[in-house]
Design a protein around this motif. Structure first.
Motif, mmCIF file in Angstrom:
data_model
loop_
_atom_site.group_PDB
_atom_site.id
_atom_site.type_symbol
_atom_site.label_atom_id
_atom_site.label_comp_id
_atom_site.label_asym_id
_atom_site.label_seq_id
_atom_site.Cartn_x
_atom_site.Cartn_y
_atom_site.Cartn_z
ATOM 1 N N GLU A 148 -9.952 7.003 -5.894
ATOM 2 C CA GLU A 148 -9.951 8.282 -5.193
ATOM 3 C C GLU A 148 -9.436 9.404 -6.094
ATOM 4 O O GLU A 148 -10.001 10.496 -6.135
ATOM 5 N N LEU A 149 -8.370 9.117 -6.820
ATOM 6 C CA LEU A 149 -7.820 10.160 -7.682
ATOM 7 C C LEU A 149 -8.780 10.516 -8.811
ATOM 8 O O LEU A 149 -8.893 11.682 -9.195
ATOM 9 N N SER A 150 -9.484 9.511 -9.345
ATOM 10 C CA SER A 150 -10.464 9.786 -10.406
ATOM 11 C C SER A 150 -11.528 10.754 -9.915
ATOM 12 O O SER A 150 -11.990 11.628 -10.655
ATOM 13 N N LEU A 164 1.152 4.212 -3.022
ATOM 14 C CA LEU A 164 0.936 5.639 -2.804
ATOM 15 C C LEU A 164 2.124 6.489 -3.245
ATOM 16 O O LEU A 164 1.944 7.519 -3.895
ATOM 17 N N ARG A 205 0.839 -1.209 0.000
ATOM 18 C CA ARG A 205 0.000 0.000 0.000
ATOM 19 C C ARG A 205 0.868 1.251 0.000
ATOM 20 O O ARG A 205 0.541 2.237 -0.649
ATOM 21 N N LEU A 263 3.032 -2.706 -11.753
ATOM 22 C CA LEU A 263 1.693 -2.197 -11.449
ATOM 23 C C LEU A 263 0.691 -3.353 -11.357
ATOM 24 O O LEU A 263 -0.182 -3.363 -10.485
ATOM 25 N N ALA A 264 0.840 -4.327 -12.248
ATOM 26 C CA ALA A 264 -0.069 -5.478 -12.214
ATOM 27 C C ALA A 264 0.110 -6.271 -10.920
ATOM 28 O O ALA A 264 -0.865 -6.700 -10.302
ATOM 29 N N LEU A 318 -3.182 -0.643 -5.573
ATOM 30 C CA LEU A 318 -3.224 0.563 -6.404
ATOM 31 C C LEU A 318 -4.645 0.943 -6.814
ATOM 32 O O LEU A 318 -4.976 2.143 -6.910
ATOM 33 N N ALA A 319 -5.502 -0.054 -7.055
ATOM 34 C CA ALA A 319 -6.843 0.224 -7.595
ATOM 35 C C ALA A 319 -7.640 1.224 -6.748
ATOM 36 O O ALA A 319 -8.212 2.171 -7.305
ATOM 37 N N ALA A 349 -1.765 -4.474 -8.182
ATOM 38 C CA ALA A 349 -3.073 -3.945 -8.590
ATOM 39 C C ALA A 349 -4.029 -3.793 -7.412
ATOM 40 O O ALA A 349 -4.781 -2.825 -7.330
ATOM 41 N N THR A 350 -3.992 -4.730 -6.463
ATOM 42 C CA THR A 350 -4.925 -4.691 -5.334
ATOM 43 C C THR A 350 -4.741 -3.433 -4.486
ATOM 44 O O THR A 350 -5.712 -2.847 -4.014
ATOM 45 N N LEU A 357 -6.575 4.793 -7.313
ATOM 46 C CA LEU A 357 -7.013 5.324 -8.614
ATOM 47 C C LEU A 357 -8.456 5.794 -8.540
ATOM 48 O O LEU A 357 -8.825 6.796 -9.154
ATOM 49 N N LEU A 368 1.456 5.098 -7.882
ATOM 50 C CA LEU A 368 0.507 6.142 -8.296
ATOM 51 C C LEU A 368 1.228 7.293 -9.013
ATOM 52 O O LEU A 368 0.808 7.668 -10.125
#
Lengths: 374, 374
Positions: free
Chosen positions: A237-239, A175, A171, A224-225, A231-232, A228-229, A235, A179
């Motif tokens: 929150e950032l979206s 961050l 995690r 990144l893959a 990072l998702a 993914a758990t 993303l 990200l």
């Protein structure tokens, strides 16, 4: 620690080997590419000969998706008494190690947070990890002896150990690494179809903000893959923040703006920018960065000279030292009849705000030039 | 150009004044804060006395939202024969100038693309603009004499002029400055609620990627708002890319992954990363950056020495020069009996890939040490 092995003589592996060899540890270099081993060995990173008995610690320094299979193979071959790796994601490779039947008592996951734009053994440096964080992710299975051996490795490389659970590590790097990498990538991606006249205006801000985006696309897709758990959710929150910014800008570019909606949009945009300033302020400067230490205020009496402020700033320049601020509150008010000069009475003084490393040499330099510095 | 005025003695205005004064131009400093003028004048940027007659050019160096009103007031006061500004957005301030009845024949919009993290007259440097782009946005109203005067200003500051229409300028800075600023801001904003252990792992990548986010939030809200029309469509495009990435990561973190969907998600992610690499590659390095020049390959005969590769790399290190790559194709194949060394026959050679500035000193240094370099 007397003996070590590094499997994978890229930038990270060779840098570890250089650091260990410099501390007198006999370090064996392994790589499927013999040229990389030859270059690393020629640079003094260690010996290309395989060890004749198990070494004290083996460092698996291969890409994340290769970490578990290489580790399993080396454990089966009995390369070392303790194993660590340098993969930038920890939970998934650890799960893969379990699935491959690795011995987890001798295993300490690791992730040195250091790098360069250049890769390969030629780019390696013995001091690459100096003062950098190096995460270790022992599990309940890990023996104390194995953890202590890994801590010794981190110490010999000059790095600062940080113990974390694998999911917490993942995690954290989502961050502070994955990200920003993805955002830099998407920002740089917009340049691909940009007009030539626009792209040529890109300066240091754009270069720095997108620097990481020039990394190896396939390697980063793997990273990144693998994470993914973690990072998702970031993303998502950032979206949501991005949607807020897009709405505000749509309102601010409206053909017939409504004053109340415009004010609200500007407030929303300002709040996002403030949030960024606050988040950025949480990043601690590197160790030994003068910016991380508090500043010093020197007081300099200007005396009864002509144009004393100008002389003072010239003398600071001549000493090749830099001020962070000048406080003119102790100076007589600006008088139009003597513009640009201090009032020139003996009581006048100015405050010079300087970084702590600057205070002493500046005080000496100014006293040598006849100034009264307190 | 013999005389100039700078209105606003912050970082940009004072840097321009320092550059002009260094070239012998009598430069008058104006600011509503008399302390800033005193500091700028004491640093040698010019005189705090107002000009007694119109100067050759006046530079309005105030924030974007203040540019039009300050320019209109100075034109009414007859400060100069030609006016330019430094606002980082051009279309909106120009429209505001028209609305305020400014004389547009003597007006050339400008935007020097240079800056520092520090602000104010103390941070100013005469060479701040050296080799940086400086956009000028003349309109059909602008007289040739005014444009040539502005070009002279850019030249005296050592900058590279670029003529653009105001809307083209605004689209360009939206792409290379405002979009990266906003993305860095949103990325840094995610740090605000990050766990302490996560934030402390932030390294150079995160610091560089979010550096611009520490800028003044109110000033940047003004800038982004002033350029909302050019920025909004870029945000729409970026949102779409972000949605693609989020979908891919959601698929890759699925509890029960479908192999075909996973492969598709990885391909989508890799495509985005490739797109970023391609966009990043379009950014040209700064002038004088060795990376912008082609590399040279030197060939070094290894001769009949013991451990020649190791000796060669040691000699390169001793000369304090850096290699970009080593080509071992010309070396005899790796032999297990003499690991780490070149085969040591007179015919062996290696290729050294170096930056062009390195080729000549390295050739000389290696020849001094007895190597045959071609």
């Amino acid at each position: 620690m007397h003996t070590a092995a590094v499997v994978g003589t890229g930038l990270i592996g060779t840098s570890i080997a250089l650091a260990l060899s410099a501390r007198g540890v006999t370090t064996h270099l392994l790589d499927r590419d013999p040229d990389r081993v030859r270059i690393a060995a020629a640079r003094g990173a260690g010996t290309p000969e395989p060890p004749s008995e198990p070494v004290d610690i083996a460092v698996i320094a291969v890409p994340p998706s290769r970490t578990a299979p290489v580790l399993a193979a080396q454990q089966r071959a009995g390369l070392a008494r303790v194993y660590t790796d340098v993969a930038s994601v920890k939970a998934l490779p650890h799960a893969e190690c379990l699935a491959l039947g690795c011995d987890t008592t001798t295993l300490v996951g690791g992730h040195p947070l250091a790098g360069r734009e250049r890769s390969g053994p030629l780019a390696a440096r013995a001091d690459l990890f100096q003062d950098h964080h190096w995460v270790l992710t022992p599990t309940p299975d890990t023996s104390e002896a194995a953890l202590n051996r890994a801590l010794e490795l981190v110490s010999l490389c000059g790095a600062v150990p940080a113990l974390l659970e694998p999911p917490d590590h993942d995690r954290a790097v989502a961050l502070v690494s994955h990200l920003p990498h993805l955002m830099a990538t998407l920002t740089a991606g917009r340049l691909r179809e940009g007009e030539e006249y626009a792209v040529r205006l890109a300066g240091r801000g754009m270069r720095d903000a997108t620097r990481v985006a020039s990394g190896d696309a396939a390697l980063w897709a793997d990273i990144l893959a693998a994470n993914a758990t973690a990072l998702a959710p970031l993303l998502t929150e950032l979206s949501s923040d991005l949607a807020t910014a897009a709405e505000a800008l749509a309102q601010l570019s409206a053909a017939a703006p409504d004053p109340a909606a415009t004010a609200e949009a500007l407030a929303a945009l300002t709040a996002l920018l403030h949030r960024g300033v606050e988040g950025r302020a949480r990043i601690t400067p590197p160790y030994n960065d003068p910016a991380s230490r508090p500043h010093t205020m020197l007081s300099v009496a200007l005396g009864d000279h002509d144009r004393p402020l100008s002389r003072l700033l010239d003398d600071v320049d001549a000493a090749r030292l830099e001020l962070d601020d000048v406080d003119l509150a102790g100076l007589a008010p600006h008088r139009p009849d003597r513009p640009g000069a201090g009032a020139g009475t003996a009581a006048d003084s100015v405050g010079l705000k300087v970084a702590p490393g600057v205070a002493r040499p500046l005080t000496e330099a100014l006293r040598d030039r006849g100034w009264a510095v307190h």
